[in-house]
Design a protein around this motif. Structure first.
Motif, mmCIF file in Angstrom:
data_model
loop_
_atom_site.group_PDB
_atom_site.id
_atom_site.type_symbol
_atom_site.label_atom_id
_atom_site.label_comp_id
_atom_site.label_asym_id
_atom_site.label_seq_id
_atom_site.Cartn_x
_atom_site.Cartn_y
_atom_site.Cartn_z
ATOM 1 N N ILE A 350 0.839 -1.203 0.000
ATOM 2 C CA ILE A 350 0.000 0.000 0.000
ATOM 3 C C ILE A 350 0.869 1.247 0.000
ATOM 4 N N ALA A 351 1.964 1.228 0.771
ATOM 5 C CA ALA A 351 2.842 2.396 0.832
ATOM 6 C C ALA A 351 3.463 2.695 -0.526
ATOM 7 N N VAL A 352 3.863 1.652 -1.260
ATOM 8 C CA VAL A 352 4.465 1.866 -2.582
ATOM 9 C C VAL A 352 3.408 2.339 -3.570
ATOM 10 N N LEU A 353 2.226 1.733 -3.536
ATOM 11 C CA LEU A 353 1.163 2.140 -4.451
ATOM 12 C C LEU A 353 0.805 3.616 -4.280
ATOM 13 N N SER A 354 0.808 4.077 -3.049
ATOM 14 C CA SER A 354 0.414 5.465 -2.793
ATOM 15 C C SER A 354 1.381 6.465 -3.403
ATOM 16 N N LYS A 355 2.584 6.029 -3.759
ATOM 17 C CA LYS A 355 3.572 6.932 -4.351
ATOM 18 C C LYS A 355 3.503 6.963 -5.878
ATOM 19 N N LEU A 356 2.759 6.045 -6.464
ATOM 20 C CA LEU A 356 2.742 5.924 -7.915
ATOM 21 C C LEU A 356 1.645 6.783 -8.521
#
Length: 1018
Positions: A350-356
């Motif tokens: 979720i943390a990585v997705l939120s940056k994309l």
């Protein structure tokens, strides 16, 4: 198991047909049982008793009855005799649910689907087991013992004051070592190394009739038993108590959650004692999951960790959805990395997705249990459009029996940045200068740094540019069209359209001075044909994905491949022509790979011809980088038309982007295509003449037909059809034929010249898209010799033969499209003889007559037709229809069905309900309310609770007033005209009402929630 670990909506139907809702309160993490709760006060008209649970009554030889709904029948009672009480748990599938660490009972009662969970009762009416599975090949049925069921039920009862009060979440202790045991006979345990003195001791202290001991079968990596227990270890004692039965093993584990236990084992005859921490079984059973772009992702459960031999808690793809399946990430994958960052748990993902950002392409690394020793890497494209709702995190609430959703990503995340912002354009500019008359200084492409959120440069018009006279007169438009046939299509002066023929003959194509582009450009094979060498820089390979949630217009697949040709390439706009069996609908994601330069970029559908089998797809030339100077537009040669015996070159691309060509001969340049309607109506080419060749590359090879100089004369296109066999069986099929290039050339000229039409945003610039005027009638040719037999006069036979001595045919009406202006004027079987007293012999004649209506000033859009009907010549005034090339641009999802306006393939069947035809059910989703209550596709919704729904707007207003859990009366009309009334229960918690529509101002598909529960949209 009905009370599954994921979201479930259930209703109980009693023998008197009373229906009440039931809600899951517990599901066992390992064994095949669970509990639903219900309100006893909801049952109004039935007196009933509970069934006593008596696990101790089970014995070999006991006569039993299985009472259930075998094979979907309302009530079935199957007889049997318990034959075994110690059968190993049935094995259902290698990558799904399996029970373990328990015995099962077996009887030859031959139960089938529908009786799962049914009570197995004895002659006193007591339940001694639960029906769980069966083996059809031996008529054997397998029953779950009730000891663990009774324990869980007693704990639930102790926790509740009564069923009439709202239950709170109940905790039922369940312990685990994350190890699977099997019960092996003493003969087997001796072979595994069990010592004689140990066996004697076990036989003495065990109950009479004990036949074996528990042996370790598998251990989950990094669980409590990992590196302590091994397969083949024989269990002797737990906490100094001899344990040979599953029931005692589980009792000890359930009573020791969070504590250490001592295990005595023998490994190859060597006694060992190990201390193990008993883990909470519920802690490794997922109670939450992430839903993103249709994918369901959650921590790897104990069940699957045991199946796959991975540790619990890894990021597991239960359903790939759209975004992941588009990148070929399969079900059951374990995500290891995303965007270069390690993914150890769901929070990391979720943390990585939120940056994309939307539209970004990032690497994803995953591993599968079938190939566990090698990680696979793919490119994942974040959805550019709002096909799906923003990522949601669902969490199970045992108090309510529902899964509640909340946003998984903060609203300020780039992932949720509006596509409208990314494609912002000045809406005050209502026109675009004609590309044919503009110089690079008049039409310049600006780079806007604010639009570079995902690394894509957006092209915008200069707000200060004013072009006068771009549509000043009809004469100038005709002059521009004539000039374009003789000159290069790309007329902005910055890029040539095709290579110099003399350079091609010398084996070299002249490129720009850009070193990178020249180095990466494909070297032309010396043995390639001249046509192949010229046309190769214009060839494009398509990969098209259609989101499953919005498969409109009857599209029959989610994934398409095909070859297209660049027909326009300038600084600001690139256009590619391709068949509609490759680009079937506008609501799709398209990736273009160019033969001339190793790059893959996105494309967007800008025009779908409503009749002819071609589409136009736009791309941003600036995204090509150095390849913009290598990619070239093909030169189109609409005249002269191909004739029988002409030589052409068939050129296309293989999947590896290798150009392939062969010389062929035209065998028939004017074959009328005849494609029947599919079971689920979808686009089919009508009123078209196609080209046939003597030899080609098979039915899956598409491309183009050129002359010796590489000028495009036809699109070698793929057509979709459905072959029907005896009965109701049918199979999708495709074939390839040539489409003369003139139709594509006409649409291209209108786009380039800036013809009047609806505006849409392309590469940051608003451009008008052309309308198409049509006679919405499906026609077919009949030979004049046949027409004479129908009574057509000699004068007309001679006139038609003189007009077209090659075809010698007359066009007949197969049917009018429902809702068209010709519907009530022309009839099936009518022969169209003339329009404005000019004989008509082919489809092109009618198209030209329609185009003349557009070009004439003050035209009322009607054709003066002479037809032959039942032995009489009749003069009629028939109206024409104007259609755009947008395709379907709006859909509504209600209760799990996809609703849209009826598309042309539906209208071609010749029927629309009189009560209203704007609410057509195109698809439905498994597990949805429409699935539960039988509102399937291929029908119109004409009333909701007695309120007419003639169009989508009215339908939306009606369903807005419906509440969650409300039963709705729906009146429908099927494609075959059969009316029907049904009821369904709306579920706004899991199936909110929403719509998806295309915004031409931003060139994006926008999702809007129409009605949902607050918890669903929070």
């Amino acid at each position: 198991m009905l009370a599954v670990t994921g979201p479930v909506v259930a209703e109980a139907m009693f023998v008197n047909r009373e229906e009440i809702p039931v809600y899951p309160v517990y599901r066992d993490p390992v064994h095949d049982f669970g509990f639903f709760r219900y309100d006893p006060g909801a049952i109004k008209f039935l007196k009933y008793d509970e069934i006593l649970l008596a696990p101790e009554a089970a014995s070999v030889g006991l006569e039993i009855r299985v009472v259930g709904n075998d094979s979907g029948e309302k009530v079935s009672i199957l007889a049997g005799t318990l034959a075994r009480l110690d059968r190993e748990a049935p094995y259902y599938k290698k990558d799904g649910y399996n029970d373990f660490n328990t015995f099962y009972m077996q009887a030859a009662s031959g139960t089938k689907g529908g009786s799962s969970g049914s009570p197995v009762v004895d002659c006193q009416g007591r339940a001694v087991a639960l029906n769980a599975g069966s083996k059809s090949s031996s008529a054997s049925a397998f029953f779950l013992p009730l000891e663990r069921v009774v324990r869980a039920l007693n704990l639930i009862r102790d926790s509740w004051d009564g069923f009439g009060t709202k239950p709170e979440s109940v905790y039922i202790p369940r312990g685990t070592l994350q190890a699977t045991f099997q019960h092996k006979g003493f003969e087997e345990t001796r072979r595994l190394g069990l010592r004689n003195e140990t066996e004697q001791m076990v036989r003495v202290v065990s109950p009479a009739g004990e036949t074996g001991m528990l042996v370790v079968d598998s251990v989950v990596p990094e669980g409590p038993a990992h590196k302590h227990l091994e397969p083949g270890d024989v269990l002797i004692r737990i906490n100094e108590e001899v344990v040979t039965q599953f029931l005692r093993l589980e009792t000890l584990l359930d009573d020791s959650v969070g504590r250490e236990i001592d295990l005595e084992i023998e490994r190859g005859g060597v006694p060992l004692t190990v201390k193990l921490q008993v883990k909470d079984l519920h802690s490794i059973t997922p109670n939450h999951f992430l839903e993103v772009s249709g994918a369901v992702i959650h921590p790897l459960s104990y069940q699957q960790a045991r199946n796959f031999r991975f540790k619990c808690g890894l990021v597991y793809v239960a359903e790939a959805g759209y975004m992941l399946s588009r990148a070929s990430v399969p079900r059951h994958a374990i995500i290891k990395k995303l965007a270069g960052e390690d993914i150890a748990n769901l929070d990391d993902l979720i943390a990585v997705l939120s940056k994309l950002a939307r539209g970004s392409r990032v690497p994803l690394e995953y591993v599968r249990y079938t190939d566990r020793h090698r990680n696979k890497s793919v490119l994942v494209t974040i959805d550019q459009h709002e096909w799906y709702a923003p990522p949601q995190l669902y969490t199970r609430n045992d108090a309510t029996g529902l899964w509640t959703a909340k946003p998984a990503i903060p609203p300020e995340s780039p992932f949720l940045a509006s596509a409208h912002q990314a494609n912002h354009v000045d809406t005050n500019s209502n026109s675009v200068p004609s590309l044919s008359e503009s110089s690079p200084m008049d039409l310049k492409c600006q780079y806007d740094s604010e639009n570079l959120a995902d690394g894509c440069i957006k092209m915008q018009t200069d707000d200060e540019i004013v072009v006068d006279g771009s549509h000043s007169s009809e004469d100038s438009l005709v002059e521009k069209k004539r000039r374009r046939v003789d000159e290069e299509i790309a007329t902005e002066g910055t890029l040539p359209s095709y290579g110099d023929l003399e350079d091609v003959k010398g084996g070299v194509l002249r490129h720009s001075s850009n070193g990178e582009g020249s180095d990466l450009a494909r070297t032309i094979s010396s043995n390639a044909s001249l046509a192949e060498q010229v046309i190769e820089p214009a060839l494009v390979m398509f990969e098209v994905h259609v989101p499953p949630v919005c498969m409109l217009d009857g599209v029959h697949s989610q994934h398409f491949f095909g070859t297209g040709v660049v027909i326009h390439h300038s600084d600001c706009l690139g256009l590619v022509a391709v068949d509609r069996n490759t680009v079937a609908v506008s609501i799709s994601d398209i990736m273009l790979s160019f033969a001339a330069y190793p790059i893959e970029i996105p494309g967007e559908v800008v025009f779908l011809h409503p009749v002819h089998n071609f589409a136009l797809v736009a791309y941003d030339p600036s995204a090509l980088g150095a390849g913009a100077s290598v990619v070239r537009a093909a030169k189109l040669l609409p005249e002269p038309a191909l004739r029988r015996g002409d030589s052409v070159y068939l050129v296309g691309l293989s999947r590896s982007l290798q150009a392939t060509s062969r010389k062929s001969i035209i065998t028939n340049p004017c074959t009328a295509v005849n494609i029947g309607s599919a079971d689920c109506p979808r686009y089919r080419a009508i009123n078209m003449e196609v080209i046939e060749l003597d030899t080609d590359f098979g039915s899956s090879f598409s491309g183009i037909l050129t002359d010796e100089q590489g000028r495009v004369q036809a699109l070698w296109a793929s057509f979709s059809t459905q072959l029907k066999y005896g009965g109701s069986s049918s199979e999708d099929h495709q074939f390839v034929r040539g489409i003369p290039i003139y139709a594509i050339s006409q649409v291209l000229e209108k786009i380039i010249s800036g013809t009047q039409g609806p505006f849409r945003l392309i590469n940051g610039m608003k451009r008008p898209m052309p309308f198409v005027r049509l006679l919405e009638v499906e026609l077919y040719p009949t030979l004049l010799s046949k027409a004479r037999s129908y009574g057509l006069s000699d004068n007309w036979v001679q006139a038609l033969a003189k007009k077209d001595p090659v075809r010698r045919q007359v066009l007949r009406v197969k049917g009018c499209l429902a809702g068209s202006k010709a519907e009530n004027l022309l009839e099936q079987g009518d022969m169209i003889l003339a329009i404005n007293k000019e004989p008509i012999t082919c489809f092109l004649d009618i198209e030209k007559a329609c185009q003349e209506l557009d070009q004439s000033i003050g035209s009322d859009g009607v054709l003066n037709m002479t037809i032959f009907r039942q032995g009489k010549e009749i003069d009629l005034i028939v109206g024409t229809d104007v259609r755009n090339g947008n395709g379907t641009t709006r859909m509504v999802n209600w209760c799990g069905c996809i609703i849209q306006d009826p598309h042309s393939a539906v209208r071609a069947l010749g029927f629309l309900p009189e009560e209203g035809h704007g609410v057509y059910v195109a698809r439905w989703c498994h597990g949805s309310p429409v699935h539960r209550y039988g509102l399937y596709a291929l029908q119109w919704i004409i009333e909701i609770n007695g309120q007419p729904t003639p169009d989508l707007e009215t339908f939306i207003q009606v369903v807005k007033g419906l509440e969650d859990g409300e039963f709705v009366r729906v009146r429908t009309v099927h494609l075959n005209g059969k009316p029907r009334v049904l009821t369904l229960k709306q579920d706004l918690h899991y199936w909110p009402t929403w719509e998806l529509s295309f915004e031409p101002e931003t060139a994006t598909w926008r999702r809007r929630t129409i009605k949902a529960l607050q918890s669903t949209t929070a």
